[in-house]
Design an enzyme around this catalytic site. Structure first.
Site: not given
Length: 277
Positions: A102, A104, A120, A128, A131, A184, A222-223
């Site tokens: 979980q 990042v 995650h 973006c 685009c 873009c 992890s909870s």
């Protein structure tokens, strides 16, 4: 750091020995790398950025990217700790089928884990929303530095705190220029699943496949308050695989587990490593 109960570690080793297992990790695995967790004892109460909030509010995007510039420098200095290294070693030995995380922060990848599903997403990538062009996070950091030279002069003491998702809280944002897509001109978002968003279906399916093929599930740091983690526990339970959780503080889904060990991940995992080899 509390000493793990040797009897509990003996039982955990007995449940895992002779089995090929899967691992689900949360923020508690990375605290020894200097990255705070969300809900552990002593963690400050905070309101994390949500996906709808980020998309709807230019001010929210401004606050996020300013904080992400400072937080990214702190997060970028983090390195894998002994727990990341031990798990990567277990994968190389063949007893660990894979990791669903979980987190990042990318530390499992840095430690050498290959069979990895980042549920995650990862802070090292940016996309973006208009685009769908992807960027390396460093390219966006460089853009922020060019357009906000004053921000580069700030240090950690100018931020309230580093958050687990890589941003820091910045009190003053006057004049901050938000980065935009160089293709873009569209809205840029870190390639992570914010609160209020869902894990992509194909990505979750890969994590569920790892759990389904395993003979046991080990949950670390992890909870289990996020539904994705509970769904992986339910997969293991349907398969009849024993579930072991190690976490500091209350862990959701504890009734599904064969063994619940309450305490910090690092000493418990080190003790488990001594028993499993």
């Amino acid at each position: 750091m509390p000493t793990p109960d040797p009897a509990e570690l003996d039982r955990a080793a007995d449940l895992l020995r002779g089995r090929r297992f899967a691992v689900l990790t949360g923020a508690g695995v990375s605290t020894d790398s200097g990255i705070p967790d969300y809900r552990g004892p002593g963690a400050p109460v905070r309101k994390p950025m949500t996906g709808p909030q980020f998309r709807a509010s230019a001010e929210s995007r401004r606050r996020y990217w300013a904080g992400a510039f400072l937080g990214g420098r702190l997060m970028g200095a983090a390195r894998p700790n002994a727990s990341h290294d031990l798990l990567a070693g277990w994968e190389r030995s063949g007893i660990l089928l894979g990791i669903a995380t979980q987190n990042v922060d990318g530390l499992h990848r840095q430690a050498g884990t290959r069979k990895l599903v980042e549920l995650h997403g990862g802070l090292d990538r940016v996309v973006c929303l208009d685009c769908e062009q992807g960027f390396a996070r460093q390219a966006i950091t460089d853009q922020i530095a060019r357009e906000n030279p004053w921000l580069a002069q700030l240090g950690p003491e100018d931020s309230d705190r580093l958050n687990p998702d890589g941003d820091a809280e910045v009190p003053e944002l006057d004049g901050f220029v938000v980065p935009v897509c160089t293709v873009c001109g569209g809205v840029l978002k870190p390639d992570v699943v914010f609160f209020g968003e869902t894990v992509p279906t194909a990505r979750f399916a890969r994590a569920r496949s790892i759990v389904h093929r395993a003979d046991a599930l080990l949950v670390l740091g992890s909870s289990l308050t996020v539904n994705t983690g509970i769904r992986l526990l339910d997969q293991a339970r349907r398969d009849g695989s024993p579930i072991i959780t190690i976490n500091r503080g209350v862990t959701g889904g504890a009734s599904r587990a064969a063994l619940v060990i309450e305490g910090s991940v690092a000493p418990a995992l080190a003790g488990l490593g001594e028993r499993l080899g």
